[in-house]
Design an enzyme around this catalytic site. Structure first.
Site, PDB file in Angstrom:
ATOM      1  N   CYS A  81       0.833  -1.213   0.000  1.00  0.00           N
ATOM      2  CA  CYS A  81       0.000   0.000   0.000  1.00  0.00           C
ATOM      3  C   CYS A  81       0.867   1.263   0.000  1.00  0.00           C
ATOM      4  CB  CYS A  81      -0.926  -0.022   1.219  1.00  0.00           C
ATOM      5  SG  CYS A  81      -2.084   1.362   1.232  1.00  0.00           S
ATOM      6  N   CYS A  85       0.156   4.870   7.062  1.00  0.00           N
ATOM      7  CA  CYS A  85      -0.514   4.684   8.359  1.00  0.00           C
ATOM      8  C   CYS A  85       0.470   3.986   9.316  1.00  0.00           C
ATOM      9  CB  CYS A  85      -1.783   3.868   8.172  1.00  0.00           C
ATOM     10  SG  CYS A  85      -2.814   4.502   6.820  1.00  0.00           S
ATOM     11  N   CYS A  88       0.306   0.135  10.308  1.00  0.00           N
ATOM     12  CA  CYS A  88      -0.135  -0.881   9.350  1.00  0.00           C
ATOM     13  C   CYS A  88       0.979  -1.744   8.771  1.00  0.00           C
ATOM     14  CB  CYS A  88      -0.920  -0.214   8.222  1.00  0.00           C
ATOM     15  SG  CYS A  88      -1.715  -1.438   7.165  1.00  0.00           S
ATOM     16  N   CYS A 125     -16.369  -9.775   5.442  1.00  0.00           N
ATOM     17  CA  CYS A 125     -15.746  -8.470   5.175  1.00  0.00           C
ATOM     18  C   CYS A 125     -14.478  -8.652   4.361  1.00  0.00           C
ATOM     19  CB  CYS A 125     -15.352  -7.786   6.484  1.00  0.00           C
ATOM     20  SG  CYS A 125     -16.694  -7.640   7.639  1.00  0.00           S
ATOM     21  N   CYS A 156     -19.474  -6.839   3.396  1.00  0.00           N
ATOM     22  CA  CYS A 156     -18.791  -5.611   3.799  1.00  0.00           C
ATOM     23  C   CYS A 156     -17.491  -5.551   3.011  1.00  0.00           C
ATOM     24  CB  CYS A 156     -18.504  -5.650   5.300  1.00  0.00           C
ATOM     25  SG  CYS A 156     -17.573  -4.209   5.884  1.00  0.00           S
ATOM     26  N   CYS A 216     -19.681   1.384   8.419  1.00  0.00           N
ATOM     27  CA  CYS A 216     -18.926   0.734   9.485  1.00  0.00           C
ATOM     28  C   CYS A 216     -17.705   1.623   9.698  1.00  0.00           C
ATOM     29  CB  CYS A 216     -18.511  -0.673   9.037  1.00  0.00           C
ATOM     30  SG  CYS A 216     -17.385  -1.476  10.198  1.00  0.00           S
ATOM     31  N   ARG A 288     -18.090  -3.269  17.834  1.00  0.00           N
ATOM     32  CA  ARG A 288     -17.320  -4.510  17.612  1.00  0.00           C
ATOM     33  C   ARG A 288     -15.987  -4.512  18.374  1.00  0.00           C
ATOM     34  NH1 ARG A 288     -16.779  -4.818  12.122  1.00  0.00           N
ATOM     35  NH2 ARG A 288     -18.924  -5.538  12.128  1.00  0.00           N
TER      36      ARG A 288
HETATM   37  N1  SAM Z   1      -6.780   0.412   3.104  1.00  0.00           N
HETATM   38  C1  SAM Z   1      -8.083   0.526   3.619  1.00  0.00           C
HETATM   39  C2  SAM Z   1      -8.197   1.566   4.708  1.00  0.00           C
HETATM   40  O1  SAM Z   1      -7.178   1.980   5.241  1.00  0.00           O
HETATM   41  O2  SAM Z   1      -9.326   1.935   5.025  1.00  0.00           O
HETATM   42  C3  SAM Z   1      -8.646  -0.783   4.123  1.00  0.00           C
HETATM   43  C4  SAM Z   1      -7.742  -1.731   4.877  1.00  0.00           C
HETATM   44  S1  SAM Z   1      -7.087  -1.108   6.442  1.00  0.00           S
HETATM   45  C5  SAM Z   1      -5.963  -2.411   6.882  1.00  0.00           C
HETATM   46  C6  SAM Z   1      -8.499  -1.312   7.535  1.00  0.00           C
HETATM   47  C7  SAM Z   1      -8.340  -0.902   8.958  1.00  0.00           C
HETATM   48  O3  SAM Z   1      -7.546  -1.834   9.656  1.00  0.00           O
HETATM   49  C8  SAM Z   1      -7.675   0.408   9.259  1.00  0.00           C
HETATM   50  O4  SAM Z   1      -8.531   1.507   9.081  1.00  0.00           O
HETATM   51  C9  SAM Z   1      -7.285   0.247  10.713  1.00  0.00           C
HETATM   52  O5  SAM Z   1      -8.291   0.760  11.557  1.00  0.00           O
HETATM   53  C10 SAM Z   1      -7.182  -1.260  10.883  1.00  0.00           C
HETATM   54  N2  SAM Z   1      -5.806  -1.664  11.210  1.00  0.00           N
HETATM   55  C11 SAM Z   1      -4.772  -1.755  10.358  1.00  0.00           C
HETATM   56  N3  SAM Z   1      -3.652  -2.140  10.999  1.00  0.00           N
HETATM   57  C12 SAM Z   1      -3.980  -2.294  12.298  1.00  0.00           C
HETATM   58  C13 SAM Z   1      -3.249  -2.669  13.451  1.00  0.00           C
HETATM   59  N4  SAM Z   1      -1.958  -2.949  13.399  1.00  0.00           N
HETATM   60  N5  SAM Z   1      -3.904  -2.735  14.633  1.00  0.00           N
HETATM   61  C14 SAM Z   1      -5.214  -2.443  14.696  1.00  0.00           C
HETATM   62  N6  SAM Z   1      -5.956  -2.081  13.632  1.00  0.00           N
HETATM   63  C15 SAM Z   1      -5.347  -2.001  12.446  1.00  0.00           C
HETATM   64 FE1  SF4 Z   2      -2.928   1.233   3.354  1.00  0.00          FE
HETATM   65 FE2  SF4 Z   2      -2.829   0.047   5.713  1.00  0.00          FE
HETATM   66 FE3  SF4 Z   2      -3.295   2.655   5.592  1.00  0.00          FE
HETATM   67 FE4  SF4 Z   2      -5.202   0.929   4.734  1.00  0.00          FE
HETATM   68  S1  SF4 Z   2      -4.434   1.154   6.838  1.00  0.00           S
HETATM   69  S2  SF4 Z   2      -4.501   2.807   3.712  1.00  0.00           S
HETATM   70  S3  SF4 Z   2      -3.886  -0.708   3.920  1.00  0.00           S
HETATM   71  S4  SF4 Z   2      -1.409   1.606   4.956  1.00  0.00           S
END
Ligand code: SAM
Ligand code: SF4
Ligand code: DTB
Length: 341
Positions: A81, A85, A88, A125, A156, A216, A288
């Protein structure tokens, strides 16, 4: 030439609806609302037993207190990606050891959904590690939604930021929920994510709502925020008009290689308080108990259910990290007398 009134022209009707429908709410609006940060913070500061009692009262007014909804997650496109974030595993700029994978084949996704249904999930989902889908990416996802829905599961997806017209296509495919988290409160957003803004998140949530898809949206705690920061996140969620139908509360999964890998763990009672605050401020939403559950004891999870959590991610994996296994969850639910909805 035919004359047409605004109400007879669908495109104008849609624009009018957009103008009159209240928008999802920004930090400014949240600070003026009934559940402003101070009001939510006052909940967090209640003695623990009083907070739990209030959460139980609210929960029982609106839900069966012994029923928990189960959603199964599948990462349909993993890693690589572009975003940054800080939590992530899937951001390509961090060395997390994750192997990137292309979008899964439709048949493979439907097979996983069938198994999830057999195991007792009611919603499936599908998550993609995208900043947002390109139009050509969306086409196979629409087919996944159609086929998963035809199994009798709620659907979802979480695909990142949506462009104009994409939410309507998802709605036409029969999508029930779109997951798009606020992730963290406005005050802290830029210190966790710099490649998009919280305003961008609200923009996508508005597009989802306008298309008639259930929202959600929740966030992550345990990222080093203050108690006030947690209250501000809950305030922003509760101030949406209406609040999200589904509110995932994630406890940070500390992933090696991400900037947040060494964040000290959040005290479990603070996590439970966050669930209770979500329950009290969003009485009719499903709250949730989301990521981080594998790291929690059975007792901690039971406290979360007492605090008003009535949904879980169910299945051995979240997107890229682990979740309690199905057998263990079945045993816990049996011990607690919790049925699935
Ligand atoms: N890329 C899209 C986005 O960011 O909306 C969808 C996938 S992203 C992995 C979905 C969600 O996963 C994020 O908004 C975040 O809240 C959650 N998430 C990702 N990494 C995480 C982590 N290490 N611990 C807890 N929640 C996490
Ligand atoms: Fe990309 Fe992870 Fe951020 Fe979703 S949460 S936009 S997958 S870096
Ligand atoms: C949400 O709020 N939590 C889920 C789902 N929505 C997409 C994702 C949790 C991801 C946890 C880290 C991982 O497994 O990669």
């Amino acid at each position: 030439m035919t004359t047409s009134t605004a109400s007879s022209r669908p495109e104008i009707q849609a624009r009018e609806i957009k103008l009159v429908r209240p928008r999802s709410t920004s930090a400014d609006a949240a600070s003026a609302g009934a559940w402003n940060t101070d009001a939510v913070l006052a909940l967090f500061e209640l003695p623990f037993n009083d907070l739990m009692f209030r959460a139980q009262q609210v929960h029982r007014e609106h839900f069966d207190a012994n029923a928990v909804q189960r959603s199964t997650l599948l990462s349909i496109k993993t890693g690589g990606c572009s975003e940054d974030c800080g939590y992530c595993s899937q951001a390509k700029r961090y060395q997390t050891g994750l192997e990137s994978e292309e979008l899964m084949a439709i048949g493979e996704v439907v097979d996983k959904a069938r198994i999830a249904k057999e195991n007792g999930a009611s919603r499936f989902c599908m998550g993609a590690a995208w900043r947002g889908p390109k139009d050509r990416d969306l086409e196979p996802v629409l087919e996944m939604v159609r086929q998963v829905k035809s199994l009798g599961l709620e659907t979802c997806v979480t695909l990142g930021m949506l462009r104009e017209g994409q939410a309507a296509k998802l709605a036409d495919a029969g999508l029930d929920y779109y997951n798009h988290n606020l992730d963290t409160a406005a005050e802290m957003y830029d210190s966790i994510i710099s490649t998009h803004s919280q305003a961008d998140r609200f923009d996508t949530i508005d597009k989802v709502r306008d298309a008639g898809i259930h929202v959600c949206s929740g966030g992550i705690v345990g990222m080093g925020e203050s108690r006030r920061g947690r209250a501000a996140l809950i305030s922003q969620l509760a101030s949406m008009t209406p609040p999200p139908e589904s509110v995932p509360i994630n406890n940070l999964v500390r992933v090696e290689g991400t900037p947040l890998a060494d964040t000290p763990p959040l005290d479990i009672f603070e996590f439970v308080r966050t669930i209770a605050a979500a329950r009290i401020t969003m009485p009719t939403s499903y709250v949730r108990l989301s990521a981080g559950r594998r790291e929690m004891s059975e007792e901690a999870q039971a406290m979360c259910f007492l605090a008003g959590a009535n949904s879980i991610f169910y299945g051995d994996k979240l997107l890229t990290t682990g979740n309690p296994d199905v057998t263990g969850d079945e045993a816990l639910m049996a011990k607690l007398g919790i049925k699935s909805v």
